[in-house]
Design a protein around this motif. Structure first.
Motif, PDB file in Angstrom:
ATOM      1  N   ASN A 169     -29.736   2.506 -75.981  1.00 27.01           N
ATOM      2  CA  ASN A 169     -29.917   2.119 -77.379  1.00 27.01           C
ATOM      3  C   ASN A 169     -28.948   2.853 -78.302  1.00 27.01           C
ATOM      4  O   ASN A 169     -28.272   3.807 -77.894  1.00 27.01           O
ATOM      5  N   LEU A 170     -28.881   2.339 -79.521  1.00 26.47           N
ATOM      6  CA  LEU A 170     -28.015   2.906 -80.553  1.00 26.47           C
ATOM      7  C   LEU A 170     -28.837   2.979 -81.825  1.00 26.47           C
ATOM      8  O   LEU A 170     -29.435   1.982 -82.242  1.00 26.47           O
ATOM      9  N   ILE A 171     -28.880   4.154 -82.438  1.00 27.06           N
ATOM     10  CA  ILE A 171     -29.624   4.350 -83.678  1.00 27.06           C
ATOM     11  C   ILE A 171     -28.646   4.850 -84.741  1.00 27.06           C
ATOM     12  O   ILE A 171     -28.148   5.970 -84.663  1.00 27.06           O
ATOM     13  N   GLU A 172     -28.370   3.996 -85.711  1.00 26.94           N
ATOM     14  CA  GLU A 172     -27.394   4.331 -86.751  1.00 26.94           C
ATOM     15  C   GLU A 172     -28.104   4.592 -88.075  1.00 26.94           C
ATOM     16  O   GLU A 172     -28.873   3.767 -88.552  1.00 26.94           O
ATOM     17  N   THR A 173     -27.837   5.752 -88.653  1.00 27.13           N
ATOM     18  CA  THR A 173     -28.415   6.108 -89.948  1.00 27.13           C
ATOM     19  C   THR A 173     -27.327   6.076 -91.008  1.00 27.13           C
ATOM     20  O   THR A 173     -26.289   6.733 -90.873  1.00 27.13           O
ATOM     21  N   GLY A 174     -27.554   5.288 -92.055  1.00 25.85           N
ATOM     22  CA  GLY A 174     -26.568   5.158 -93.121  1.00 25.85           C
ATOM     23  C   GLY A 174     -26.820   6.137 -94.246  1.00 25.85           C
ATOM     24  O   GLY A 174     -27.935   6.659 -94.407  1.00 25.85           O
ATOM     25  N   LYS A 175     -25.810   6.393 -95.032  1.00 27.56           N
ATOM     26  CA  LYS A 175     -25.944   7.310 -96.160  1.00 27.56           C
ATOM     27  C   LYS A 175     -26.834   6.729 -97.258  1.00 27.56           C
ATOM     28  O   LYS A 175     -27.315   7.457 -98.120  1.00 27.56           O
ATOM     29  N   ASN A 176     -27.043   5.407 -97.216  1.00 27.78           N
ATOM     30  CA  ASN A 176     -27.896   4.746 -98.211  1.00 27.78           C
ATOM     31  C   ASN A 176     -29.361   4.718 -97.782  1.00 27.78           C
ATOM     32  O   ASN A 176     -30.194   4.097 -98.441  1.00 27.78           O
ATOM     33  N   GLY A 177     -29.668   5.366 -96.653  1.00 27.95           N
ATOM     34  CA  GLY A 177     -31.042   5.429 -96.185  1.00 27.95           C
ATOM     35  C   GLY A 177     -31.413   4.360 -95.181  1.00 27.95           C
ATOM     36  O   GLY A 177     -32.536   4.330 -94.681  1.00 27.95           O
ATOM     37  N   SER A 178     -30.485   3.476 -94.857  1.00 29.90           N
ATOM     38  CA  SER A 178     -30.769   2.419 -93.894  1.00 29.90           C
ATOM     39  C   SER A 178     -30.745   2.974 -92.467  1.00 29.90           C
ATOM     40  O   SER A 178     -30.052   3.939 -92.166  1.00 29.90           O
ATOM     41  N   LYS A 179     -31.510   2.331 -91.598  1.00 34.44           N
ATOM     42  CA  LYS A 179     -31.568   2.727 -90.197  1.00 34.44           C
ATOM     43  C   LYS A 179     -31.486   1.472 -89.341  1.00 34.44           C
ATOM     44  O   LYS A 179     -32.344   0.603 -89.411  1.00 34.44           O
ATOM     45  N   THR A 180     -30.429   1.384 -88.535  1.00 34.75           N
ATOM     46  CA  THR A 180     -30.215   0.242 -87.668  1.00 34.75           C
ATOM     47  C   THR A 180     -30.399   0.681 -86.215  1.00 34.75           C
ATOM     48  O   THR A 180     -29.790   1.655 -85.790  1.00 34.75           O
ATOM     49  N   THR A 181     -31.231  -0.045 -85.492  1.00 37.34           N
ATOM     50  CA  THR A 181     -31.481   0.284 -84.087  1.00 37.34           C
ATOM     51  C   THR A 181     -31.203  -0.930 -83.212  1.00 37.34           C
ATOM     52  O   THR A 181     -31.721  -2.019 -83.482  1.00 37.34           O
ATOM     53  N   ILE A 182     -30.383  -0.750 -82.196  1.00 36.42           N
ATOM     54  CA  ILE A 182     -30.136  -1.791 -81.209  1.00 36.42           C
ATOM     55  C   ILE A 182     -30.609  -1.247 -79.862  1.00 36.42           C
ATOM     56  O   ILE A 182     -30.124  -0.223 -79.389  1.00 36.42           O
ATOM     57  N   THR A 183     -31.578  -1.940 -79.264  1.00 37.37           N
ATOM     58  CA  THR A 183     -32.147  -1.514 -77.983  1.00 37.37           C
ATOM     59  C   THR A 183     -31.841  -2.551 -76.917  1.00 37.37           C
ATOM     60  O   THR A 183     -32.117  -3.744 -77.103  1.00 37.37           O
ATOM     61  N   VAL A 184     -31.275  -2.106 -75.822  1.00 35.17           N
ATOM     62  CA  VAL A 184     -30.920  -3.005 -74.721  1.00 35.17           C
ATOM     63  C   VAL A 184     -32.163  -3.293 -73.875  1.00 35.17           C
ATOM     64  O   VAL A 184     -32.764  -2.390 -73.317  1.00 35.17           O
ATOM     65  N   ASN A 185     -32.539  -4.573 -73.799  1.00 37.13           N
ATOM     66  CA  ASN A 185     -33.692  -4.983 -72.998  1.00 37.13           C
ATOM     67  C   ASN A 185     -33.295  -5.324 -71.566  1.00 37.13           C
ATOM     68  O   ASN A 185     -34.060  -5.107 -70.626  1.00 37.13           O
ATOM     69  N   SER A 186     -32.106  -5.883 -71.406  1.00 36.09           N
ATOM     70  CA  SER A 186     -31.572  -6.143 -70.061  1.00 36.09           C
ATOM     71  C   SER A 186     -30.059  -6.036 -70.107  1.00 36.09           C
ATOM     72  O   SER A 186     -29.429  -6.433 -71.089  1.00 36.09           O
ATOM     73  N   PHE A 187     -29.489  -5.485 -69.050  1.00 41.98           N
ATOM     74  CA  PHE A 187     -28.057  -5.228 -68.963  1.00 41.98           C
ATOM     75  C   PHE A 187     -27.590  -5.715 -67.598  1.00 41.98           C
ATOM     76  O   PHE A 187     -27.855  -5.082 -66.582  1.00 41.98           O
ATOM     77  N   LYS A 188     -26.934  -6.892 -67.579  1.00 43.67           N
ATOM     78  CA  LYS A 188     -26.476  -7.473 -66.317  1.00 43.67           C
ATOM     79  C   LYS A 188     -24.951  -7.525 -66.292  1.00 43.67           C
ATOM     80  O   LYS A 188     -24.316  -7.743 -67.330  1.00 43.67           O
ATOM     81  N   THR A 189     -24.396  -7.322 -65.116  1.00 46.75           N
ATOM     82  CA  THR A 189     -22.942  -7.291 -65.003  1.00 46.75           C
ATOM     83  C   THR A 189     -22.442  -8.269 -63.941  1.00 46.75           C
ATOM     84  O   THR A 189     -23.185  -8.660 -63.036  1.00 46.75           O
ATOM     85  N   ASN A 190     -21.156  -8.636 -64.106  1.00 49.95           N
ATOM     86  CA  ASN A 190     -20.474  -9.511 -63.135  1.00 49.95           C
ATOM     87  C   ASN A 190     -21.287 -10.767 -62.823  1.00 49.95           C
ATOM     88  O   ASN A 190     -21.519 -11.109 -61.664  1.00 49.95           O
ATOM     89  N   GLN A 191     -21.699 -11.448 -63.889  1.00 45.54           N
ATOM     90  CA  GLN A 191     -22.495 -12.662 -63.759  1.00 45.54           C
ATOM     91  C   GLN A 191     -21.603 -13.891 -63.564  1.00 45.54           C
ATOM     92  O   GLN A 191     -20.452 -13.917 -64.020  1.00 45.54           O
ATOM     93  N   PRO A 192     -22.125 -14.930 -62.896  1.00 50.13           N
ATOM     94  CA  PRO A 192     -21.350 -16.162 -62.737  1.00 50.13           C
ATOM     95  C   PRO A 192     -21.333 -16.962 -64.041  1.00 50.13           C
ATOM     96  O   PRO A 192     -22.329 -17.587 -64.403  1.00 50.13           O
ATOM     97  N   ILE A 193     -20.241 -16.908 -64.778  1.00 45.87           N
ATOM     98  CA  ILE A 193     -20.114 -17.658 -66.026  1.00 45.87           C
ATOM     99  C   ILE A 193     -18.921 -18.604 -65.915  1.00 45.87           C
ATOM    100  O   ILE A 193     -17.960 -18.324 -65.200  1.00 45.87           O
ATOM    101  N   SER A 194     -19.000 -19.719 -66.620  1.00 43.79           N
ATOM    102  CA  SER A 194     -17.935 -20.719 -66.535  1.00 43.79           C
ATOM    103  C   SER A 194     -16.670 -20.222 -67.217  1.00 43.79           C
ATOM    104  O   SER A 194     -16.714 -19.370 -68.121  1.00 43.79           O
ATOM    105  N   LYS A 195     -15.535 -20.764 -66.822  1.00 41.86           N
ATOM    106  CA  LYS A 195     -14.257 -20.342 -67.399  1.00 41.86           C
ATOM    107  C   LYS A 195     -14.123 -20.775 -68.857  1.00 41.86           C
ATOM    108  O   LYS A 195     -13.278 -20.252 -69.590  1.00 41.86           O
ATOM    109  N   ASN A 196     -14.964 -21.749 -69.263  1.00 37.66           N
ATOM    110  CA  ASN A 196     -14.928 -22.230 -70.652  1.00 37.66           C
ATOM    111  C   ASN A 196     -16.022 -21.603 -71.514  1.00 37.66           C
ATOM    112  O   ASN A 196     -16.272 -22.071 -72.632  1.00 37.66           O
ATOM    113  N   HIS A 197     -16.660 -20.575 -70.993  1.00 37.99           N
ATOM    114  CA  HIS A 197     -17.792 -19.972 -71.699  1.00 37.99           C
ATOM    115  C   HIS A 197     -17.405 -19.460 -73.085  1.00 37.99           C
ATOM    116  O   HIS A 197     -18.212 -19.521 -74.020  1.00 37.99           O
ATOM    117  N   PHE A 198     -16.194 -18.972 -73.236  1.00 37.32           N
ATOM    118  CA  PHE A 198     -15.749 -18.393 -74.508  1.00 37.32           C
ATOM    119  C   PHE A 198     -14.857 -19.361 -75.302  1.00 37.32           C
ATOM    120  O   PHE A 198     -14.155 -18.947 -76.225  1.00 37.32           O
TER     121      PHE A 198
END
Length: 214
Positions: A169-198
């Motif tokens: 996870n990433l917890i970012e605290t701003g000088k304006n008092g804001s707090k942003t949290t990003i928590t990874v629920n699943s992390f998968k690598t080297n997945q079969p994706i199509s060449k046109n995915h992007f």
């Protein structure tokens, strides 16, 4: 005289310990970067949270992102963002609008999804923080403090799985008092994706307004 020697001894050991902690933090972040670069692609499901008590803001949302090199497809809050390596496409179904813009390689301040796993490589002071047990996983936190005093971020806590060396996870605290949290629920690598995915396919959005910024 003995009192002065005692004070200098404390200062010396405190400085040495701080330098060692900073080096440990940097080495762990280097391990994270090396792992990220070793994957062909990464698919992440995450939870995004934004809080600011002063402005009465409390938002929670789930999203997902697929990464391959600097290319990505991000889905968050009903909006899809695609970067094919050259252009950015922001697709807003609610407004039936697509914004197209060129990527600026010189804009080092732009934090894209591709940079989210490596943004910490420069521009920060590092310090070793707490070790936390999260559902049986040992999460080691590293505190990042921006070197640039004009940076709107006060500090960032980066939680890293001590075993896998992947970001939890990433917890970012701003000088304006804001707090942003990003928590990874699943992390998968080297997945079969199509060449046109992007690749953006305009024919999928026949009634959308295309807003070309460049």
């Amino acid at each position: 005289m003995r009192h002065l020697v005692y004070i200098f001894s404390i200062l010396f050991f405190s400085f040495t310990a701080s330098a060692q902690n900073s080096q440990k933090a940097k080495e762990l972040l280097d391990d994270v970067s090396a792992k990220v670069k070793s994957y062909d692609n990464i698919v992440i499901n995450f939870t995004y949270s934004l809080q600011n008590l002063k402005q009465n803001i409390n938002q929670d949302s789930k999203g997902n992102v697929t990464l391959k090199g600097n290319q990505y497809v991000l889905n968050l809050m009903g909006v899809t963002k695609i970067f094919d390596g050259k252009k950015n496409y922001t697709i807003v179904p609610e407004d039936e609008e697509i914004t197209v813009s060129k990527h600026d390689d010189n804009d080092t301040s732009a934090l894209t999804p591709a940079k989210m796993l490596t943004f910490f490589n420069s521009g920060f002071k590092y310090s070793w923080d707490i070790l936390q047990n999260v559902k049986g996983r040992q999460i080691q936190y590293v505190k990042l403090t921006p070197i640039n005093t004009k940076d709107n971020r006060k500090e960032i806590l980066l939680g890293i799985d001590a075993q896998t060396k992947n970001i939890y996870n990433l917890i970012e605290t701003g000088k304006n008092g804001s707090k942003t949290t990003i928590t990874v629920n699943s992390f998968k690598t080297n997945q079969p994706i199509s060449k046109n995915h992007f690749t953006f396919t305009q024919s999928k959005y026949p009634n959308y307004y295309i807003n070309n910024l460049d």
